[in-house]
Design an enzyme around this catalytic site. Structure first.
Site, PDB file in Angstrom:
ATOM      1  N   GLY A 173       4.630  24.004  28.706  1.00  0.00           N
ATOM      2  CA  GLY A 173       4.679  24.231  27.262  1.00  0.00           C
ATOM      3  C   GLY A 173       3.853  23.209  26.491  1.00  0.00           C
ATOM      4  O   GLY A 173       3.560  22.132  26.988  1.00  0.00           O
ATOM      5  N   GLY A 237       3.466  29.069  35.913  1.00  0.00           N
ATOM      6  CA  GLY A 237       3.247  29.796  37.151  1.00  0.00           C
ATOM      7  C   GLY A 237       1.876  29.466  37.708  1.00  0.00           C
ATOM      8  O   GLY A 237       1.174  28.571  37.241  1.00  0.00           O
ATOM      9  N   ASP A 292      10.954  18.379  25.310  1.00  0.00           N
ATOM     10  CA  ASP A 292      12.420  18.315  25.476  1.00  0.00           C
ATOM     11  C   ASP A 292      12.905  16.945  25.900  1.00  0.00           C
ATOM     12  O   ASP A 292      14.109  16.701  25.923  1.00  0.00           O
ATOM     13  CB  ASP A 292      12.872  19.320  26.553  1.00  0.00           C
ATOM     14  CG  ASP A 292      12.668  20.756  26.094  1.00  0.00           C
ATOM     15  OD1 ASP A 292      12.986  21.684  26.865  1.00  0.00           O
ATOM     16  OD2 ASP A 292      12.168  20.941  24.973  1.00  0.00           O
ATOM     17  N   MET A 335      13.901  23.171  19.717  1.00  0.00           N
ATOM     18  CA  MET A 335      13.631  23.312  21.141  1.00  0.00           C
ATOM     19  C   MET A 335      14.591  22.443  21.939  1.00  0.00           C
ATOM     20  O   MET A 335      15.201  21.522  21.423  1.00  0.00           O
ATOM     21  CB  MET A 335      12.170  22.949  21.423  1.00  0.00           C
ATOM     22  CG  MET A 335      11.226  24.010  20.910  1.00  0.00           C
ATOM     23  SD  MET A 335       9.872  24.247  22.013  1.00  0.00           S
ATOM     24  CE  MET A 335       9.342  25.903  21.553  1.00  0.00           C
ATOM     25  N   GLY A 336      14.670  22.804  23.226  1.00  0.00           N
ATOM     26  CA  GLY A 336      15.592  22.102  24.120  1.00  0.00           C
ATOM     27  C   GLY A 336      16.209  23.121  25.055  1.00  0.00           C
ATOM     28  O   GLY A 336      17.300  23.602  24.823  1.00  0.00           O
ATOM     29  N   TYR A 447       8.290  26.693  17.645  1.00  0.00           N
ATOM     30  CA  TYR A 447       6.890  26.570  18.075  1.00  0.00           C
ATOM     31  C   TYR A 447       6.062  25.779  17.070  1.00  0.00           C
ATOM     32  O   TYR A 447       5.072  25.129  17.439  1.00  0.00           O
ATOM     33  CB  TYR A 447       6.292  27.959  18.333  1.00  0.00           C
ATOM     34  CG  TYR A 447       6.914  28.586  19.555  1.00  0.00           C
ATOM     35  CD1 TYR A 447       7.924  29.521  19.453  1.00  0.00           C
ATOM     36  CD2 TYR A 447       6.539  28.159  20.829  1.00  0.00           C
ATOM     37  CE1 TYR A 447       8.539  30.050  20.569  1.00  0.00           C
ATOM     38  CE2 TYR A 447       7.139  28.688  21.957  1.00  0.00           C
ATOM     39  CZ  TYR A 447       8.148  29.622  21.832  1.00  0.00           C
ATOM     40  OH  TYR A 447       8.759  30.123  22.940  1.00  0.00           O
ATOM     41  N   ILE A 449       6.984  23.110  15.687  1.00  0.00           N
ATOM     42  CA  ILE A 449       7.190  21.681  15.960  1.00  0.00           C
ATOM     43  C   ILE A 449       6.346  21.200  17.140  1.00  0.00           C
ATOM     44  O   ILE A 449       5.857  20.078  17.163  1.00  0.00           O
ATOM     45  CB  ILE A 449       8.698  21.440  16.252  1.00  0.00           C
ATOM     46  CG1 ILE A 449       9.461  21.479  14.932  1.00  0.00           C
ATOM     47  CG2 ILE A 449       8.914  20.118  16.959  1.00  0.00           C
ATOM     48  CD1 ILE A 449      10.938  21.499  15.108  1.00  0.00           C
TER      49      ILE A 449
HETATM   50  N1  LIG Z   1       8.647  23.018  42.058  1.00  0.00           N
HETATM   51  C1  LIG Z   1       7.352  23.256  41.739  1.00  0.00           C
HETATM   52  N2  LIG Z   1       6.388  23.114  42.676  1.00  0.00           N
HETATM   53  C2  LIG Z   1       5.104  23.343  42.363  1.00  0.00           C
HETATM   54  N3  LIG Z   1       4.661  23.705  41.134  1.00  0.00           N
HETATM   55  C3  LIG Z   1       5.593  23.847  40.170  1.00  0.00           C
HETATM   56  C4  LIG Z   1       6.969  23.637  40.410  1.00  0.00           C
HETATM   57  N4  LIG Z   1       7.639  23.877  39.248  1.00  0.00           N
HETATM   58  C5  LIG Z   1       6.708  24.211  38.316  1.00  0.00           C
HETATM   59  N5  LIG Z   1       5.486  24.196  38.876  1.00  0.00           N
HETATM   60  C6  LIG Z   1       4.226  24.535  38.195  1.00  0.00           C
HETATM   61  O1  LIG Z   1       3.971  23.557  37.201  1.00  0.00           O
HETATM   62  C7  LIG Z   1       3.431  24.199  36.047  1.00  0.00           C
HETATM   63  C8  LIG Z   1       4.233  23.817  34.827  1.00  0.00           C
HETATM   64  O2  LIG Z   1       5.636  24.044  35.070  1.00  0.00           O
HETATM   65  P1  LIG Z   1       6.577  24.558  33.864  1.00  0.00           P
HETATM   66  O3  LIG Z   1       6.056  25.824  33.327  1.00  0.00           O
HETATM   67  O4  LIG Z   1       7.969  24.490  34.346  1.00  0.00           O
HETATM   68  O5  LIG Z   1       6.346  23.505  32.676  1.00  0.00           O
HETATM   69  P2  LIG Z   1       6.618  21.929  32.707  1.00  0.00           P
HETATM   70  O6  LIG Z   1       5.546  21.231  33.413  1.00  0.00           O
HETATM   71  O7  LIG Z   1       8.013  21.691  33.167  1.00  0.00           O
HETATM   72  O8  LIG Z   1       6.455  21.561  31.178  1.00  0.00           O
HETATM   73  P3  LIG Z   1       7.466  21.935  29.966  1.00  0.00           P
HETATM   74  O9  LIG Z   1       8.852  21.725  30.499  1.00  0.00           O
HETATM   75  O10 LIG Z   1       7.088  20.967  28.916  1.00  0.00           O
HETATM   76  O11 LIG Z   1       7.208  23.331  29.593  1.00  0.00           O
HETATM   77  C9  LIG Z   1       3.441  25.685  36.295  1.00  0.00           C
HETATM   78  O12 LIG Z   1       2.126  26.119  36.582  1.00  0.00           O
HETATM   79  C10 LIG Z   1       4.340  25.862  37.485  1.00  0.00           C
HETATM   80  O13 LIG Z   1       3.895  26.923  38.330  1.00  0.00           O
HETATM   81  O1  LIG Z   2       6.375  27.963  26.078  1.00  0.00           O
HETATM   82  P1  LIG Z   2       7.382  29.037  26.363  1.00  0.00           P
HETATM   83  O2  LIG Z   2       7.101  29.737  27.649  1.00  0.00           O
HETATM   84  O3  LIG Z   2       7.629  29.909  25.217  1.00  0.00           O
HETATM   85  O4  LIG Z   2       8.741  28.252  26.685  1.00  0.00           O
HETATM   86  C1  LIG Z   2       9.436  27.600  25.637  1.00  0.00           C
HETATM   87  C2  LIG Z   2      10.062  26.396  26.290  1.00  0.00           C
HETATM   88  O5  LIG Z   2       9.054  25.401  26.511  1.00  0.00           O
HETATM   89  C3  LIG Z   2       9.514  24.182  25.952  1.00  0.00           C
HETATM   90  O6  LIG Z   2       8.904  24.038  24.714  1.00  0.00           O
HETATM   91  C4  LIG Z   2       9.153  23.008  26.819  1.00  0.00           C
HETATM   92  O7  LIG Z   2       9.743  23.122  28.030  1.00  0.00           O
HETATM   93  C5  LIG Z   2      11.010  24.337  25.799  1.00  0.00           C
HETATM   94  O8  LIG Z   2      11.509  23.508  24.788  1.00  0.00           O
HETATM   95  C6  LIG Z   2      11.129  25.770  25.421  1.00  0.00           C
HETATM   96  O9  LIG Z   2      12.400  26.268  25.753  1.00  0.00           O
END
Ligand SMILES: Nc1ncnc2c1ncn2[C@@H]1O[C@H](COP(=O)(O)OP(=O)(O)OP(=O)(O)O)[C@@H](O)[C@H]1O
Ligand SMILES: O=P(O)(O)OC[C@H]1O[C@](O)(CO)[C@@H](O)[C@@H]1O
Ligand SMILES: [Mg+2]
Length: 544
Positions: A173, A237, A292, A335-336, A447, A449
């Site tokens: 995100g 993904g 978050d 968000m959260g 969004y 924010i």
């Molecule tokens: N366990 C994992 N192993 C490998 N890749 C991962 C794993 N979990 C998430 N990813 C990859 O990392 C990328 C970001 O993951 P995700 O969409 O969960 O956001 P994030 O990095 O946690 O950030 P945010 O929480 O701020 O949205 C994605 O492309 C996802 O496919």
């Molecule tokens: O960006 P997307 O796929 O709409 O997901 C929103 C989620 O991403 C975040 O902004 C960061 O993980 C969360 O706070 C929120 O729930």
């Protein structure tokens, strides 16, 4: 499977997985069994690979009098956790280093020593032994506990400027400050280390193998910190470790900077393990990003301060709406997904919020002690009310009411949330429809924010994070996430960052401060109260 390693002087002994300390005769016995010399490397650590794939890294400046115990784990993916213990319960959770795998890797003088801007600084380079404690509230007899390696430039670097081909990728995100981190990685590599070849990966992890790269230089990044979002694009993904590392290898990339949240850091750890397996001389560094603040160990993630500040606008609007109508309620969803830090801190900052609902603190609507009872009471007291709810709060109530058991997930496997703000607004209106005239305005700035540029404080935070990441990679550190720990930048092993999510601990003082500022009830049923008392865990990493 963990091996305890007892080593004396210049030798290494491996014992069957047990924590017992061996006697001298046993040590001698093992010595003969395992009698081998470890190739000396130009640093304090020497590494040794067994045919089992276990790699042990020990520090060799031990004297017989002060044997240390090194606990290693051979479980994948943290095959090389480097944990060094010292006197008074000192523990260093160190990060991998190029010299662990490439003992004869050449090193070069850090070009910073010839850089006018830094030459005036007396002690610019970080001392090899500088580490930062994870816990700073201690007692006279507390063990010194876990420490992390301090971030910053070292005397020697493991890359010559012209040899570097770096890449930067942003994943997950959006978060205020993403562009500032990109900008400062490019500026840091260019100005401090003379690196000229820096690639942007287009659209998150899948960009490694599905898109062309984006050229990055001082000109293209000059003013990107003034815009929200990420010039590189992002996605969820699409993390295919093999394809990503194939692309890194084929392109000849030797430094990878991954800016992302908990998911991205897990992805970074998987990439690092694959690079190590292929014995590639490639450094992987994570810069933690999430609005978050759900990443553990670090004081806070960049963008969080801006997000809390931006949330004030929505809360103020809700307060104006609520105070302008009889029995006015202003309801703001923030968000959260799993962690309620933004809602908690925005509430504490505003002082106009009457009720804050977060994923970590269960609540119910009907009956004694429920939310409806509290709304009724507060409206009778002051005629208006502001409610702040984190988007991940109350999802259980919503699923129950919609008789939905399946939880949909996004491309990264994160829970897809229903709109709790809309649902709870409707439930409140329905409940009070026959009881009183009530005007409820629902504001959803989520969004807005996270799409704004970072504020001044976050810009400084982003700059120091980016520079610390660059210094660490150039100094040969690898497989780390850079992060602020007790106000000092450190290099944190991936496994510590990815081991759990940072959540608000409702038995912490911070949550108590919130309850005392809103004077809301805990909304916990007796059963929840007992359960939450059992939850008294590590205080959250918020250092307040
Ligand atoms: N366990 C994992 N192993 C490998 N890749 C991962 C794993 N979990 C998430 N990813 C990859 O990392 C990328 C970001 O993951 P995700 O969409 O969960 O956001 P994030 O990095 O946690 O950030 P945010 O929480 O701020 O949205 C994605 O492309 C996802 O496919
Ligand atoms: O960006 P997307 O796929 O709409 O997901 C929103 C989620 O991403 C975040 O902004 C960061 O993980 C969360 O706070 C929120 O729930
Ligand atoms: Mg995440």
């Amino acid at each position: 499977m963990t091996f305890s390693v007892i080593f004396h002087c210049m030798d290494l002994f491996r014992f069957p997985s047990s924590s017992r300390r061996s006697t001298q005769s046993e040590t001698d016995h093992h010595h003969h069994q395992l009698g081998f010399l470890i190739p000396r490397i130009s640093r304090k650590y020497r590494s040794l690979s067994f045919d089992s794939g276990l790699r042990l890294i020990v520090s060799d400046n031990q004297s017989f009098e002060s044997p240390k115990r090194l606990v290693m784990s051979s479980s994948v993916p943290n095959s090389d956790r480097k944990i060094v213990t010292g006197p008074a319960g000192y523990i260093l959770e160190d990060v991998p280093h190029f010299s662990d795998d490439f003992p004869d890797h050449p090193t070069y003088p850090n070009p910073l020593q010839d850089n006018a801007a830094y030459s005036v600084v007396k002690q610019y380079f970080v001392d090899e032994d500088d580490t930062v404690p994870q816990k700073i509230v201690v007692h006279p007899d507390s063990p010194r506990g876990t420490h992390f390696r301090r971030a910053g430039p070292r005397q020697r670097v493991y890359f010559e400027s012209d040899d570097v081909l770096a890449c930067i990728v942003t994943c997950g995100g959006l978060c205020p400050g993403l562009n500032t981190v990109i900008r400062e990685i490019v500026c840091g590599l260019s100005y401090m280390y003379g690196v000229k070849r820096i690639l942007g990966i287009d659209g998150g992890y899948r960009g490694f193998y599905a898109r062309n790269t984006i050229h990055l230089d001082l000109k293209t990044v000059n003013d990107i910190h003034r815009s929200g979002g990420t010039i590189l694009g992002t996605s969820r993904g699409g993390h295919n470790t093999t394809k990503i590392v194939d692309s890194i290898q084929d392109r000849g990339i030797n430094q990878v900077y991954i800016i992302g949240g908990d998911g991205s850091q897990k992805g970074a750890a998987a990439i690092f393990e694959e690079i190590r397996k292929r014995k590639l001389k490639v450094a992987v560094a994570g810069i933690p990003k999430t609005i978050d603040n759900d990443i553990p160990i670090i004081d806070r993630s960049f963008g969080f301060d801006t997000a809390v500040e931006e949330a004030q606008r929505a809360i103020n609007a809700a307060h104006v709406e609520a105070t302008s109508f009889e029995n006015g309620i202003g309801l703001v969803k923030l968000m959260g997904r799993y962690s309620g830090f933004i809602a908690m801190h925005a509430t504490l900052a505003s002082r106009d919020v009457d009720c804050c609902l977060i994923p970590e603190s269960p609540f119910f609507l009907e009956g004694s002690g429920g939310l409806f009872e509290f709304i009724d009471k507060r409206l009778k007291e002051s005629g208006h009310m502001v409610i702040v709810i984190a988007e991940g709060a109350g999802q259980d109530l919503l699923s129950e009411s919609m008789k939905e058991s399946t939880t949909l997930k996004d491309a990264s496997g994160n829970k897809l949330l229903q709109d709790i703000g809309l649902w709870i607004s409707q439930r409140i209106k329905d409940h009070f429809a026959k009881k009183m005239t009530l005007t409820l305005k629902y504001i959803d700035p989520t969004y807005m924010i996270r799409a704004v540029p970072s504020n001044a404080s976050d810009n400084v935070c982003c700059t120091l994070l980016a520079q610390s990441a660059v210094h660490g990679v150039m100094a040969g550190y690898n497989g780390f996430t850079v992060g602020l720990v007790n106000g000092r930048h450190t290099y944190i092993p991936f496994n510590r960052i990815t081991e759990k999510q940072n959540k608000v601990v409702i038995t912490d003082r911070m949550w108590a401060r919130l309850l005392s500022s809103t004077n809301q009830p805990s909304f916990m049923k007796q059963a929840d109260k007992i359960h939450s008392n059992q939850l008294v865990g590590e205080p959250g990493t918020m250092k307040w």
